[in-house]
Design an enzyme around this catalytic site. Structure first.
Site, PDB file in Angstrom:
ATOM      1  N   LYS A   1       0.864  -1.182   0.000  1.00  0.00           N
ATOM      2  CA  LYS A   1       0.000   0.000   0.000  1.00  0.00           C
ATOM      3  C   LYS A   1       0.899   1.231   0.000  1.00  0.00           C
ATOM      4  O   LYS A   1       1.916   1.251   0.702  1.00  0.00           O
ATOM      5  CB  LYS A   1      -0.889  -0.043   1.241  1.00  0.00           C
TER       6      LYS A   1
ATOM      7  N   SER B   1      -9.895  -0.623   7.022  1.00  0.00           N
ATOM      8  CA  SER B   1      -9.369  -0.532   5.658  1.00  0.00           C
ATOM      9  C   SER B   1      -8.643  -1.754   5.120  1.00  0.00           C
ATOM     10  O   SER B   1      -8.255  -1.762   3.952  1.00  0.00           O
ATOM     11  CB  SER B   1      -8.453   0.678   5.533  1.00  0.00           C
TER      12      SER B   1
ATOM     13  N   SER C   1      -9.650   1.853   2.837  1.00  0.00           N
ATOM     14  CA  SER C   1      -8.789   2.629   1.976  1.00  0.00           C
ATOM     15  C   SER C   1      -7.741   1.797   1.237  1.00  0.00           C
ATOM     16  O   SER C   1      -7.116   2.293   0.319  1.00  0.00           O
ATOM     17  CB  SER C   1      -8.052   3.692   2.808  1.00  0.00           C
TER      18      SER C   1
HETATM   19  N1  GLN Z   1     -13.331   4.210   6.496  1.00  0.00           N
HETATM   20  C1  GLN Z   1     -12.608   4.581   7.674  1.00  0.00           C
HETATM   21  C2  GLN Z   1     -12.146   6.011   7.574  1.00  0.00           C
HETATM   22  O1  GLN Z   1     -12.388   6.598   6.592  1.00  0.00           O
HETATM   23  C3  GLN Z   1     -11.450   3.667   7.902  1.00  0.00           C
HETATM   24  C4  GLN Z   1     -10.279   3.960   7.047  1.00  0.00           C
HETATM   25  C5  GLN Z   1      -9.091   3.133   7.409  1.00  0.00           C
HETATM   26  O2  GLN Z   1      -9.203   2.088   8.053  1.00  0.00           O
HETATM   27  N2  GLN Z   1      -7.936   3.613   7.014  1.00  0.00           N
HETATM   28  O3  GLN Z   1     -11.573   6.557   8.454  1.00  0.00           O
END
Ligand code: GLN
Length: 483
Positions: free
Chosen positions: A76, A175, A151
């Site tokens: 990532k 995410s 994400s």
């Molecule tokens: N959807 C959550 C957020 O927007 C989690 C994102 C994540 O785990 N990086 O914060």
């Protein structure tokens, strides 16, 4: 060759059926051919990959072995990679080449992995649809009109489309697990502190945790083995020995107590997903597990608490991007304040700016007690709920997401609608617990995930349950058409 899992690749390499170099070339060609449809990579690192593949082949020729020696993966794009663009999906870091490798990257490289590239992601890991990336949205290989989740959506789409066998992700509120669920993968968020955060660009430091994304639990065990462990560079990393995760896969599930929280089956859950979750429960019962209804009474407070704590930490973490030290700097600043304002205004996208504003507000004098402190108290209540539940059960099971992957753009005008999709995943981050999502079936041709949560440091138990389930089901083997 692109269908092989990490475990199969390790066997193939050991039996000299193919070399890491051949495999790497095959996958790079496949990425060049198919990724334009998906946009799952921000950067490809072909030269590095071929060099690492040759080095891994040489190590094998010298008698070395290892499950990750010669295995192609991707990171990532928030894991720092020395000399390689590390963008975090943001214009702010579009020009940033990290001066060092993240601990995860260095550990996996030492284990002999081959880095094919850096995967697309929501900007600064904020999102659950992979639509907030500066590099454009990622498409879901199961239906190119739908989001892959976020994400870590680039890692998810690439692995689901068989562009590579596995990739790293990070999970602050879901995410790893949520994109895994929406693309038919197995993804594991480890216990907070199990995997070093050093060189992982911070979103919300008390919640962030790196972990593996792959098609099977067996492969997650292999990749986690290479990622986990104490790191003196990360003061929140925990000095506990790392167990042999692959050795834990074959335990019997006879007598395993699985808790199913009654709060999970509320009005917000797609009834077709509820049915698939019940089917997975029945499957595990057949393997000897005992099912028990439990309660997590404070679950309803999790989203509001998370969406105070995560932005609060983000507003602090992202203050380092000031146009001076890292990344984007505006043209011809009038003075220092103009430099800050325009560099940040130009470098950050709308979702990141929204979170910085929410976080700065929640932390400001006069509001701190009302929002931030209150959210921290809720966080403790949520943890206490889990501790009470784990006195009665070994694993907690439920849906990973309330809905299958939505259409690109469908939630863009309503950020709160997207935040609500995190309802099942964020509690594990608030409590610091490990969680895993694994494939459980399909709704309208789109994958659905079942989530398993376990007590601290019981990653092996999660992988064991998921592996046994995968020996008796074939959801995880389904391949999206066209890939
Ligand atoms: N959807 C959550 C957020 O927007 C989690 C994102 C994540 O785990 N990086 O914060």
């Amino acid at each position: 060759m692109h269908q092989l899992t990490l475990a199969e690749i390790a066997r193939g390499l050991a039996e000299k059926k193919f070399s890491s170099e051949e495999l790497t070339k095959t996958l790079l060609a496949r990425i060049a051919l198919l990724d334009p449809q998906l946009n799952s990579f921000i950067s490809l690192t072909e030269d590095l990959a071929l060099q690492q593949a040759k080095a891994a082949d040489a190590r094998r020729a010298n008698g070395e072995s290892g499950a990750l020696l010669g295995a192609p993966i991707a990171h990532k794009d928030l894991f720092c990679t020395q000399g390689i663009r590390t963008s975090c999906g943001s214009k702010m870091l579009d020009n940033f080449k990290a001066p060092y490798d993240a601990t995860v990257v260095a550990k996996l490289a030492a284990a002999g992995t081959v880095t094919l590239g850096k995967t697309n992601m929501d900007e600064f890991a904020m999102g659950s649809a992979n639509e907030s990336s500066y590099y454009g949205p990622v498409k879901n290989p199961w239906n190119l009109e739908h989001v892959p989740g976020g994400s870590s959506g680039g890692s998810a789409a690439a692995v689901a489309a068989r562009l590579l066998p596995a990739a790293t992700g990070t999970d602050t509120g879901g995410s790893i697990r949520q994109p895994a669920a929406l693309t038919n993968l197995t993804g594991l968020k480890p216990t907070y502190g199990r995997v070093s955060r050093w060189g992982m660009i911070a979103y919300a430091s008390s919640l962030d945790q790196g972990g593996p994304m792959a098609r099977t639990a067996e492969d997650c065990a292999i990749l986690l083995q290479g990622m986990a462990g104490f790191d003196p560079n990360d003061s929140t990393s925990i000095d506990e020995p790392v167990p042999d995760y692959s050795a834990s896969l074959n335990g019997s599930l006879q007598g395993l107590r699985i808790g199913v929280p009654k709060e999970y089956f509320s009005a917000g859950l797609d009834p077709r997903i509820a049915e698939l979750i019940h089917n997975s429960v029945k499957e595990l019962e057949k393997l000897g597990a005992v099912i028990k209804e439990i309660s997590l009474p404070n679950m309803q407070h999790a989203i509001p608490a998370y969406y105070v704590i995560a932005p609060a930490e983000a507003s602090s973490n992202l203050s380092r991007f000031d146009g001076v030290r890292f990344g984007h700097r505006c043209e011809n600043p009038k003075d220092l304040i103009d430099l800050y304002k325009r560099s940040r205004g130009e470098g950050f996208g709308p979702e990141v700016q929204r979170r910085i504003m929410v976080g700065a507000y929640a932390l400001s004098a006069g509001y701190y007690d009302a929002y931030y402190l209150k959210a921290q108290k809720i966080r403790r209540l949520i943890k206490n709920d889990f501790m009470a539940a784990f006195n009665e059960v070994d694993i907690i099971l439920g849906p990973t997401t309330p809905n299958p992957a939505w259409k690109l753009g469908a939630k863009n005008s309503d950020p709160v609608a997207a935040y609500l999709e995190d309802v099942y995943t964020i509690t594990a981050n608030l409590a610091g617990l490990p969680g895993l999502s694994m494939p459980a079936g399909f709704v309208d041709g789109l994958p659905v995930g079942v989530q398993l949560l376990a007590p601290y440091f019981q990653e092996g138990r999660l992988l064991n349950v998921a592996h046994q389930y995968q020996l008796h089901t074939d959801w995880h083997t389904r391949t999206p058409t066209g890939f």
